[in-house]
Design a protein around this motif. Structure first.
Motif, short mmCIF file in Angstrom:
data_model
loop_
_atom_site.label_atom_id
_atom_site.label_comp_id
_atom_site.label_asym_id
_atom_site.label_seq_id
_atom_site.Cartn_x
_atom_site.Cartn_y
_atom_site.Cartn_z
N SER A 10 -48.97 11.51 -24.24
CA SER A 10 -49.37 12.09 -22.96
C SER A 10 -50.35 13.23 -23.17
O SER A 10 -51.37 13.33 -22.49
CB SER A 10 -48.14 12.58 -22.21
N ALA A 41 -53.23 5.57 -14.98
CA ALA A 41 -52.04 4.90 -15.51
C ALA A 41 -50.83 5.83 -15.43
O ALA A 41 -50.95 7.05 -15.28
CB ALA A 41 -52.28 4.49 -16.96
N THR A 42 -49.66 5.26 -15.53
CA THR A 42 -48.42 6.03 -15.54
C THR A 42 -48.39 6.97 -16.74
O THR A 42 -48.75 6.57 -17.84
CB THR A 42 -47.20 5.09 -15.59
N ASP A 43 -47.98 8.19 -16.54
CA ASP A 43 -47.92 9.18 -17.61
C ASP A 43 -46.91 8.75 -18.67
O ASP A 43 -45.73 8.54 -18.36
CB ASP A 43 -47.52 10.53 -17.01
N PRO A 44 -47.35 8.61 -19.93
CA PRO A 44 -46.44 8.17 -20.99
C PRO A 44 -45.27 9.12 -21.23
O PRO A 44 -44.24 8.71 -21.76
CB PRO A 44 -47.34 8.13 -22.24
N SER A 45 -45.39 10.39 -20.83
CA SER A 45 -44.28 11.32 -21.02
C SER A 45 -43.05 10.90 -20.22
O SER A 45 -41.93 11.25 -20.57
CB SER A 45 -44.69 12.75 -20.68
N LYS A 46 -43.25 10.13 -19.16
CA LYS A 46 -42.12 9.64 -18.36
C LYS A 46 -41.25 8.67 -19.16
O LYS A 46 -40.11 8.42 -18.81
CB LYS A 46 -42.62 8.95 -17.09
N TYR A 47 -41.83 8.12 -20.24
CA TYR A 47 -41.10 7.19 -21.10
C TYR A 47 -40.76 7.82 -22.45
O TYR A 47 -40.41 7.13 -23.39
CB TYR A 47 -41.92 5.92 -21.31
#
Length: 58
Positions: free
Chosen positions: A26, A14-20
């Motif tokens: 993360s 999945a997309t890394d939550p730190s990007k949001y």
């Protein structure tokens, strides 16, 4: 309760939550480990597209 089947690979892909902006999430997800689940509910026959349905029976 409906248990939705998934695995560690889906979380890791999945997309890394730190990007949001979710830095703590993360970090927590990076340390995921598989642990067997003990359900105190019993599976029942149900028509759901999400997964297996369970109910508590006393």
């Amino acid at each position: 309760m409906v248990r939705i089947p998934t695995g560690l690979q889906e979380f890791r892909g999945a997309t890394d939550p730190s990007k949001y902006g979710y830095m703590k999430m993360s970090k927590a997800l990076a340390n995921l480990q598989y642990r067997p689940v003990k359900l105190n509910a019993k599976p029942v026959k149900d028509e759901t597209i999400w997964g297996e349905t369970y109910v508590l029976k006393r």
